[in-house]
Motif scaffolding. Structure first.
Motif, PDB file in Angstrom:
ATOM      1  N   GLN A 145       0.632  -1.192   0.018  1.00 35.50           N
ATOM      2  CA  GLN A 145      -0.110  -0.017   0.312  1.00 35.50           C
ATOM      3  C   GLN A 145       0.714   1.224   0.050  1.00 35.50           C
ATOM      4  OE1 GLN A 145      -2.608  -0.191   3.178  1.00 35.50           O
ATOM      5  NE2 GLN A 145      -3.786  -2.062   2.540  1.00 35.50           N
ATOM      6  N   GLU A 154       0.061   4.028  -3.129  1.00 37.09           N
ATOM      7  CA  GLU A 154      -0.855   4.987  -3.111  1.00 37.09           C
ATOM      8  C   GLU A 154      -1.116   5.616  -1.722  1.00 37.09           C
ATOM      9  OE1 GLU A 154      -5.686   4.866  -4.203  1.00 37.09           O
ATOM     10  OE2 GLU A 154      -4.668   3.049  -4.155  1.00 37.09           O
ATOM     11  N   ALA A 173     -19.228  11.052  -3.438  1.00 41.96           N
ATOM     12  CA  ALA A 173     -18.175  10.420  -4.120  1.00 41.96           C
ATOM     13  C   ALA A 173     -18.299   8.899  -4.110  1.00 41.96           C
ATOM     14  CB  ALA A 173     -16.814  10.654  -3.211  1.00 41.96           C
ATOM     15  N   ARG A 174     -17.879   8.209  -5.175  1.00 41.91           N
ATOM     16  CA  ARG A 174     -17.897   6.756  -5.406  1.00 41.91           C
ATOM     17  C   ARG A 174     -16.885   6.104  -4.545  1.00 41.91           C
ATOM     18  NH1 ARG A 174     -18.535   6.191 -11.895  1.00 41.91           N
ATOM     19  NH2 ARG A 174     -20.669   7.522 -12.189  1.00 41.91           N
ATOM     20  N   ASP A 175     -15.706   6.977  -4.374  1.00 41.43           N
ATOM     21  CA  ASP A 175     -14.544   6.204  -3.407  1.00 41.43           C
ATOM     22  C   ASP A 175     -14.548   7.361  -2.380  1.00 41.43           C
ATOM     23  OD1 ASP A 175     -12.313   5.121  -2.525  1.00 41.43           O
ATOM     24  OD2 ASP A 175     -11.159   5.481  -4.281  1.00 41.43           O
ATOM     25  N   PRO A 176     -15.185   6.695  -1.252  1.00 37.15           N
ATOM     26  CA  PRO A 176     -15.012   7.807   0.020  1.00 37.15           C
ATOM     27  C   PRO A 176     -13.815   7.862   0.491  1.00 37.15           C
ATOM     28  CG  PRO A 176     -16.862   6.264   0.106  1.00 37.15           C
ATOM     29  CD  PRO A 176     -16.022   5.685  -1.072  1.00 37.15           C
ATOM     30  N   VAL A 177     -12.889   6.838   0.560  1.00 35.64           N
ATOM     31  CA  VAL A 177     -11.547   6.853   1.047  1.00 35.64           C
ATOM     32  C   VAL A 177     -10.610   7.722   0.399  1.00 35.64           C
ATOM     33  CG1 VAL A 177      -9.254   5.617   1.237  1.00 35.64           C
ATOM     34  CG2 VAL A 177     -11.496   4.592   1.813  1.00 35.64           C
ATOM     35  N   LYS A 178     -10.832   7.784  -1.047  1.00 31.70           N
ATOM     36  CA  LYS A 178      -9.900   8.856  -1.692  1.00 31.70           C
ATOM     37  C   LYS A 178     -10.507  10.251  -1.518  1.00 31.70           C
ATOM     38  CE  LYS A 178      -8.691   9.881  -6.468  1.00 31.70           C
ATOM     39  NZ  LYS A 178      -8.471   9.659  -7.746  1.00 31.70           N
ATOM     40  N   ALA A 179     -12.029  10.383  -1.551  1.00 31.37           N
ATOM     41  CA  ALA A 179     -12.466  11.764  -1.336  1.00 31.37           C
ATOM     42  C   ALA A 179     -11.987  12.314   0.266  1.00 31.37           C
ATOM     43  CB  ALA A 179     -14.041  11.548  -1.261  1.00 31.37           C
ATOM     44  N   GLN A 180     -11.912  11.308   1.135  1.00 31.91           N
ATOM     45  CA  GLN A 180     -11.663  11.638   2.514  1.00 31.91           C
ATOM     46  C   GLN A 180     -10.378  12.298   2.454  1.00 31.91           C
ATOM     47  OE1 GLN A 180     -13.650  12.071   5.102  1.00 31.91           O
ATOM     48  NE2 GLN A 180     -12.316  12.493   6.225  1.00 31.91           N
ATOM     49  N   ARG A 181      -9.445  11.775   1.628  1.00 30.15           N
ATOM     50  CA  ARG A 181      -8.038  11.767   1.652  1.00 30.15           C
ATOM     51  C   ARG A 181      -7.745  13.329   1.010  1.00 30.15           C
ATOM     52  NH1 ARG A 181      -5.190   6.441   0.054  1.00 30.15           N
ATOM     53  NH2 ARG A 181      -5.388   5.172   1.875  1.00 30.15           N
TER      54      ARG A 181
END
Length: 750
Positions: A73, A76, A190-198
């Protein structure tokens, strides 16, 4: 109410509500909002330290999370943590800078309290300034005053730059806040909550960094303005002390000796460096000559160019050290002038001269400073370029041979030498600025003695002013005036000497009037020629210089002044040959005239009617001239006498001879004579011939005529006069007719 009006008002109400919503501040409870409440709170060192500690904790947690990431990981997640770490480090550096700014503000506050206390309890300068009140202390106050003046100008520019930086930071903050709000809105959809949170986390950190930067810029701007506000009171406290010390400075021999010893030591160091630089310049020149003598195959073009540049640089080092030595000597001269101004031993006239000279030197020093700055920039650029070429950072690497390292060392030494020279120029400029200020305080009204001295010096300066130069020799005003005085006085003296020679010497030599006048003129010309040659010698001119242009001068004068030259040369010939002299009686245009003056261009003659005529000299040589007194002044004259027919001719001859012998001014030799010349129509004609001086001819002729008439009357001899005899035919009576007046106009026809 109509529907269009209602719709229009509804649209306006919606726009107002939207504007209010946009202007409404973000909820303080939002976890992603920046700490704007803290922005409105006055920052202290404790608050900033707490925030810095919190950021440091966040930074440590981010670094720990980055270290604990699994290997799969890291690509990314590690990218996001790396960005977060970098932003936290920048925020931490902003807090550190904020702490330094607050500390500076605290120092300024303490300094402001001290300044305020000094303003309230202001003491006289003689009590406040420590002893001794010498020139070093005065220079220290000058330095403080110059620092304050420079700080005023610098802080004014710094405040302007800080205000611009603050506005830029606020603009950046608005952009980052907008990006943060956009990222927060995108989190819910957002479709990708993790990416949006970052992304939201990065946006919040950037917004936080922008907010802290704005706080730092505001603190810095307030600090600069506070510092700027202290400069006025500081200057207010400093200037009275400076004025008092400048008027009451005590200059002792010990202080002068100490300063002179320091400067002499510095001068000795520069002299030693100059000797070493000259030796190095010779060594560098020999090295270049040796490289140039090598075969072309063994010589590197870059090395040869570098060595030649080293030779040029070595020569410039000698020039700079020479200039630095001159600057040191000039500083000593300026120090002496300052001491004379401060102790009051300089006259106002001297100080005025120093003021003008100081103004010129300040302008020259400013030009030198600009040239030195350009030279420093050029040397720094060349050194950086050479270092980049050695390291290969510019893509054009060279082999670091011995000549490369030596070139870099020379450039570094040259840069240091230029910096030293620039410091000397700055120091000399500061000394001259202080001299300028001190002179301005002392140059005022002057006394009568100083006015006289100033006038004397002005006259001397004007007397020695260079008008022009001949053969690189100056010709000054005094020389021109001396030449004019010599020419005029020489002309007068030559005229008097020639007249004295004609009256004494030439008369004793038995010369007549004409010869004396000719020799008098020639002697005048000769003496005046000597005077003119002496005057030309004072102009550094010689006869050989005139021979160079004599040909062209002769041609020009020949064409342009033919008549003038002809008359002048004729005048010289007349003076030498003397066909006509002063006092001669000559005949021109059928009338007798007397020569009164022979000039260089013309001759002045006077007729019997006392009319003066100017005759060109060339006319007396080119035309036939009758000179009645060429050899002497005795002329023969004759008087024609007619007696009536029947008069005793021999008695008439005797009477005439007796009369000629009775007049004293008739010359006995040659003896006078009487001639019976003709049987005239009405008289017997006799001629009495005699000799007399030309000046007495008219008077002698008049006297002779009177005596001849008286003698003839006594002897009963009749002077003849014209007679006409009329013969009448008496063989028949004369016919006499009386005519009417009207008939007299027409003759009667027979």
């Amino acid at each position: 109410m109509s529907m269009p009006a209602f719709a229009h008002r509804g649209i306006l109400l919606i726009c107002v509500l939207l504007a209010a919503i946009v202007a409404m501040p973000t909820s303080r409870g939002d976890s992603g909002s920046p700490p704007e409440a803290a922005a409105k709170t006055e920052l202290t060192a404790d608050i900033v330290s707490e925030r810095r500690a919190a950021v440091q904790n966040e930074l440590a947690a981010a670094r720990a999370a980055l270290a604990k990431l699994p290997e799969g990981q890291q690509q990314e997640a590690g990218l996001w943590l790396t960005q977060e770490t970098a932003l936290l480090e920048r925020i931490e550096s902003v807090f550190a800078e904020d702490l330094r700014t607050l500390q500076h503000a605290a120092d300024l506050a303490a300094e402001a309290a001290t300044v305020e206390q000094r303003l309230k309890n202001r003491r006289p300068a003689d009590e406040y300034l420590p002893l001794p009140h010498n020139l070093q202390q005065l220079d220290q106050l000058y330095a403080e005053r110059d620092y304050l003046d420079e700080a005023i100008a610098t802080l004014k520019e710094d405040v302007s730059n800080a205000a611009e930086a603050l506005q830029e930071a606020r603009d950046v903050r608005e952009d980052r806040d907008r990006e943060r709000r956009t990222a927060r809105e995108a989190l819910g959809t957002a479709r990708d909550p993790v990416k949006a949170q970052r992304q939201l986390r990065i946006a919040e950190l950037e917004s936080r960094l922008a907010q802290e930067t704005v706080q730092l810029r505001e603190t810095a701007l307030r600090t600069l303005r506070f510092q700027q506000s202290l400069l006025g009171p500081k200057s207010e406290l400093l200037r009275p002390n400076l004025e008092w010390l400048r008027a009451n400075v005590v200059i002792t021999d010990e202080d002068v000796a100490a300063v002179r010893a320091t400067r002499e030591k510095r001068l000795a160091d520069v002299e030693a460096a100059l000797i070493a630089a000259r030796a190095d310049a010779e060594k560098t020149s020999l090295a270049v000559v040796q490289i140039e003598r090598r075969p072309p195959s063994e010589v590197s073009v870059e090395e040869l160019s570098s060595r030649r540049a080293d030779r040029q640089l070595a020569s410039r080092v000698v020039a700079v050290l020479t200039a630095e030595r001159d600057y040191l000597k000039e500083r000593e001269t300026v120090a002496q002038l300052r001491r004379r101004v401060l102790n009051g031993s300089a006259l106002s006239t001297e100080m005025r001269n120093w003021e003008a000279e100081n103004r010129v030197r300040l302008e020259r020093l400013e030009r030198d400073r600009l040239l030195q700055r350009a030279e420093l920039t050029k040397t720094r650029r060349e050194l950086q370029d050479l270092q980049a070429r050695v390291t290969g950072t510019n893509g054009n690497a060279i082999s670091p041979g011995p000549w490369v390292s030596e070139r870099m060392q020379r450039l570094a030494a040259w840069h240091a030498l230029n910096s030293s020279e620039r410091a000397e120029v700055q120091g000399l400029k500061a000394e001259r600025l202080r001299l300028k200020e001190e002179l301005a305080g002392h140059v005022g009204s002057i006394s009568v003695d100083e006015v006289v001295e100033l006038a004397k010096r002005s006259v001397i300066a004007g007397w020695d002013y260079e008008v022009f130069s001949v053969q690189d020799q100056p010709v000054r005003v005094k020389t021109v005036l001396a030449v004019i005085a010599i020419v005029f006085s020489g002309h007068w003296l030559c005229r008097r000497l020639s007249e004295l020679a004609a009256a004494v010497v030439f008369r004793r030599l038995g010369m007549n009037t004409g010869r004396r006048a000719a020799w008098q003129t020639l002697s005048f010309y000769g003496l005046f020629s000597i005077v003119v040659l002496a005057a030309l010698g004072m102009f550094h001119l010689s006869l050989t210089q005139f021979s160079v242009v004599s040909g062209a001068l002769a041609v020009g004068l020949g064409f342009g002044s033919q008549n003038l030259l002809s008359n002048f040369i004729s005048g010289v010939i007349l003076l030498i040959e003397r066909p006509v002299s002063k006092g001669d009686v000559i005949e021109l245009d059928g009338q007798q005239v007397t020569v009164e003056k022979l000039g260089p261009r013309s001759t002045i003659v006077r007729s019997r009617d006392n009319i003066h005529m100017i005759v060109p000299n060339s006319r007396l040589l080119e035309q036939s001239v009758v000179n009645w007194t060429l050899t002497d002044d005795i002329v023969r004259r004759k008087i024609a006498v007619g007696v009536a027919y029947g008069s005793p001719t021999r008695q008439v001859d005797k009477i005439l001879r007796e009369v000629l012998a009775s007049v004293e001014r008739v010359c006995p030799q040659p003896a006078p004579s009487v001639t019976f010349v003709d049987f005239g129509a009405d008289a017997l004609v006799f001629e009495a011939l005699f000799y007399c001086e030309v000046d007495d001819r008219v008077e002698v002729e008049t006297e002779l005529r009177h005596r001849i008439n008286e003698a003839f009357v006594r002897a009963g001899i009749v002077m003849a006069f014209p007679q006409r005899d009329m013969h009448l035919d008496t063989s028949r009576p004369l016919q006499i007719e009386v005519l009417h007046p009207e008939l007299r106009s027409e003759p009667k026809r027979k």
